[in-house]
Design a protein around this motif. Structure first.
Motif, PDB file in Angstrom:
ATOM      1  N   PRO A  37     -15.931 -17.334 -11.435  1.00 29.04           N
ATOM      2  CA  PRO A  37     -16.607 -18.471 -10.811  1.00 29.04           C
ATOM      3  C   PRO A  37     -15.711 -19.217  -9.825  1.00 29.04           C
ATOM      4  O   PRO A  37     -16.201 -19.903  -8.940  1.00 29.04           O
ATOM      5  CB  PRO A  37     -16.978 -19.375 -11.992  1.00 29.04           C
ATOM      6  N   ASP A  38     -14.391 -19.052  -9.965  1.00 29.27           N
ATOM      7  CA  ASP A  38     -13.434 -19.720  -9.083  1.00 29.27           C
ATOM      8  C   ASP A  38     -12.947 -18.817  -7.945  1.00 29.27           C
ATOM      9  O   ASP A  38     -11.948 -19.110  -7.297  1.00 29.27           O
ATOM     10  CB  ASP A  38     -12.226 -20.221  -9.889  1.00 29.27           C
ATOM     11  N   ALA A  39     -13.664 -17.743  -7.662  1.00 32.34           N
ATOM     12  CA  ALA A  39     -13.230 -16.741  -6.673  1.00 32.34           C
ATOM     13  C   ALA A  39     -13.065 -17.293  -5.262  1.00 32.34           C
ATOM     14  O   ALA A  39     -12.380 -16.681  -4.440  1.00 32.34           O
ATOM     15  CB  ALA A  39     -14.207 -15.567  -6.649  1.00 32.34           C
ATOM     16  N   HIS A  48      -8.490 -14.589  -4.029  1.00 36.65           N
ATOM     17  CA  HIS A  48      -9.556 -15.524  -3.680  1.00 36.65           C
ATOM     18  C   HIS A  48     -10.087 -15.210  -2.289  1.00 36.65           C
ATOM     19  O   HIS A  48      -9.379 -14.680  -1.447  1.00 36.65           O
ATOM     20  CB  HIS A  48      -9.094 -16.976  -3.768  1.00 36.65           C
ATOM     21  N   LEU A  49     -11.378 -15.525  -2.115  1.00 43.33           N
ATOM     22  CA  LEU A  49     -11.992 -15.306  -0.819  1.00 43.33           C
ATOM     23  C   LEU A  49     -11.386 -16.240   0.215  1.00 43.33           C
ATOM     24  O   LEU A  49     -11.043 -17.387  -0.095  1.00 43.33           O
ATOM     25  CB  LEU A  49     -13.501 -15.520  -0.880  1.00 43.33           C
ATOM     26  N   THR A  50     -11.239 -15.730   1.422  1.00 44.24           N
ATOM     27  CA  THR A  50     -10.840 -16.505   2.582  1.00 44.24           C
ATOM     28  C   THR A  50     -11.842 -16.212   3.692  1.00 44.24           C
ATOM     29  O   THR A  50     -12.585 -15.240   3.621  1.00 44.24           O
ATOM     30  CB  THR A  50      -9.400 -16.160   3.029  1.00 44.24           C
ATOM     31  N   ALA A  51     -11.851 -17.054   4.707  1.00 45.23           N
ATOM     32  CA  ALA A  51     -12.799 -16.911   5.812  1.00 45.23           C
ATOM     33  C   ALA A  51     -12.029 -16.866   7.123  1.00 45.23           C
ATOM     34  O   ALA A  51     -11.243 -17.770   7.404  1.00 45.23           O
ATOM     35  CB  ALA A  51     -13.794 -18.062   5.806  1.00 45.23           C
ATOM     36  N   SER A  52     -12.256 -15.819   7.892  1.00 47.30           N
ATOM     37  CA  SER A  52     -11.540 -15.645   9.158  1.00 47.30           C
ATOM     38  C   SER A  52     -12.500 -15.442  10.314  1.00 47.30           C
ATOM     39  O   SER A  52     -13.673 -15.151  10.119  1.00 47.30           O
ATOM     40  CB  SER A  52     -10.601 -14.436   9.076  1.00 47.30           C
ATOM     41  N   ALA A  53     -11.920 -15.572  11.512  1.00 51.78           N
ATOM     42  CA  ALA A  53     -12.719 -15.442  12.723  1.00 51.78           C
ATOM     43  C   ALA A  53     -11.919 -14.732  13.802  1.00 51.78           C
ATOM     44  O   ALA A  53     -10.783 -15.111  14.090  1.00 51.78           O
ATOM     45  CB  ALA A  53     -13.123 -16.819  13.224  1.00 51.78           C
ATOM     46  N   PRO A 126       2.288 -14.965  -5.494  1.00 47.23           N
ATOM     47  CA  PRO A 126       1.707 -13.738  -4.930  1.00 47.23           C
ATOM     48  C   PRO A 126       0.240 -13.623  -5.358  1.00 47.23           C
ATOM     49  O   PRO A 126      -0.096 -13.850  -6.518  1.00 47.23           O
ATOM     50  CB  PRO A 126       2.545 -12.620  -5.553  1.00 47.23           C
ATOM     51  N   THR A 127      -0.606 -13.300  -4.420  1.00 44.40           N
ATOM     52  CA  THR A 127      -2.040 -13.199  -4.671  1.00 44.40           C
ATOM     53  C   THR A 127      -2.631 -12.186  -3.695  1.00 44.40           C
ATOM     54  O   THR A 127      -1.907 -11.483  -2.997  1.00 44.40           O
ATOM     55  CB  THR A 127      -2.715 -14.588  -4.533  1.00 44.40           C
ATOM     56  N   HIS A 128      -3.935 -12.123  -3.639  1.00 46.57           N
ATOM     57  CA  HIS A 128      -4.647 -11.313  -2.653  1.00 46.57           C
ATOM     58  C   HIS A 128      -5.652 -12.201  -1.931  1.00 46.57           C
ATOM     59  O   HIS A 128      -6.348 -12.990  -2.567  1.00 46.57           O
ATOM     60  CB  HIS A 128      -5.390 -10.152  -3.323  1.00 46.57           C
ATOM     61  N   HIS A 129      -5.708 -12.047  -0.626  1.00 44.32           N
ATOM     62  CA  HIS A 129      -6.765 -12.686   0.151  1.00 44.32           C
ATOM     63  C   HIS A 129      -7.889 -11.671   0.311  1.00 44.32           C
ATOM     64  O   HIS A 129      -7.668 -10.557   0.774  1.00 44.32           O
ATOM     65  CB  HIS A 129      -6.252 -13.125   1.519  1.00 44.32           C
ATOM     66  N   LEU A 130      -9.072 -12.073  -0.097  1.00 45.83           N
ATOM     67  CA  LEU A 130     -10.283 -11.270   0.020  1.00 45.83           C
ATOM     68  C   LEU A 130     -11.017 -11.845   1.230  1.00 45.83           C
ATOM     69  O   LEU A 130     -11.789 -12.788   1.112  1.00 45.83           O
ATOM     70  CB  LEU A 130     -11.107 -11.373  -1.263  1.00 45.83           C
ATOM     71  N   ASP A 131     -10.704 -11.297   2.383  1.00 40.20           N
ATOM     72  CA  ASP A 131     -11.042 -11.930   3.650  1.00 40.20           C
ATOM     73  C   ASP A 131     -12.398 -11.486   4.177  1.00 40.20           C
ATOM     74  O   ASP A 131     -12.643 -10.287   4.372  1.00 40.20           O
ATOM     75  CB  ASP A 131      -9.946 -11.597   4.666  1.00 40.20           C
ATOM     76  N   VAL A 132     -13.263 -12.468   4.439  1.00 39.41           N
ATOM     77  CA  VAL A 132     -14.573 -12.242   5.052  1.00 39.41           C
ATOM     78  C   VAL A 132     -14.446 -12.712   6.496  1.00 39.41           C
ATOM     79  O   VAL A 132     -14.159 -13.879   6.753  1.00 39.41           O
ATOM     80  CB  VAL A 132     -15.680 -13.007   4.293  1.00 39.41           C
ATOM     81  N   ARG A 133     -14.645 -11.786   7.429  1.00 42.31           N
ATOM     82  CA  ARG A 133     -14.345 -12.050   8.835  1.00 42.31           C
ATOM     83  C   ARG A 133     -15.614 -12.094   9.686  1.00 42.31           C
ATOM     84  O   ARG A 133     -16.488 -11.239   9.570  1.00 42.31           O
ATOM     85  CB  ARG A 133     -13.408 -10.966   9.359  1.00 42.31           C
TER      86      ARG A 133
END
Length: 175
Positions: A37-39, A48-53, A126-133
């Motif tokens: 739920p905290d993704a 965690h999700l990140t948002a890119s452009a 250290p983590t992972h970015h789960l990037d939505v572009r």
């Protein structure tokens, strides 16, 4: 961040991945969202999700990249989802506007690319970015302004993007 979490599930569920690799990443992100739920929060240490452009000029010939202070490479604009962001799209547009200093940006209705990459982000873990572009277009005559989040900004011809900008060369700019 229940609203943006729900939005992420809806956006990724509806997204037609353009390649098998992108489909696999889409599935992984949806699985992570179902389990966490905290993704969408940077405190989600496993990732965690990140948002890119990818910000392109009005002619669609150049992309605006930032020399990122933490990673030391030229990359697209973007970053963490904030509690006030109602959607992934809104987060990507906010990040692009903040980091470019350009008003009047317009953003694609759906993501154009997904990526997962390891990173030590702002929490120092250290983590992972789960990037939505997303694809973002700048208005004609746009002039960038370097923010505190960037060492430098530069417009790059699309054919000369650095290799680290994984999706830039193959991106369909017709949509």
């Amino acid at each position: 961040m229940t609203g943006v979490h729900d939005d992420a599930v809806a956006v990724l569920s509806a997204w037609a991945a353009p390649t098998p690799d992108q489909s696999a990443i889409r599935y992984a992100l949806l699985t992570h969202l179902a389990a966490r739920p905290d993704a969408c929060e940077r405190a989600c240490v496993p990732g965690h999700l990140t948002a890119s452009a990818l910000v392109v000029d009005a002619a669609g010939e150049h992309a605006l990249l930032t020399l990122h202070p933490r990673v030391g490479r030229w990359v697209q604009l973007g970053g963490h989802i904030e509690p006030e962001d109602p959607t992934l799209q809104a987060a990507a547009l906010r990040e692009a506007t903040e980091e470019s200093g350009i008003d009047g940006l317009t953003i694609s209705a759906a993501p154009v690319h997904l990526d997962v990459h390891p990173l030590t982000c702002s929490l120092g873990l250290p983590t992972h970015h789960l990037d939505v572009r997303y694809l973002v277009r700048a208005p004609a005559g746009a002039v960038e302004v370097v923010s505190e989040e960037s060492v430098d900004l530069r417009w790059w011809p699309l054919a000369e993007l650095p290799d680290d900008v994984a999706f830039g060369r193959s991106l369909d700019l017709s949509g």
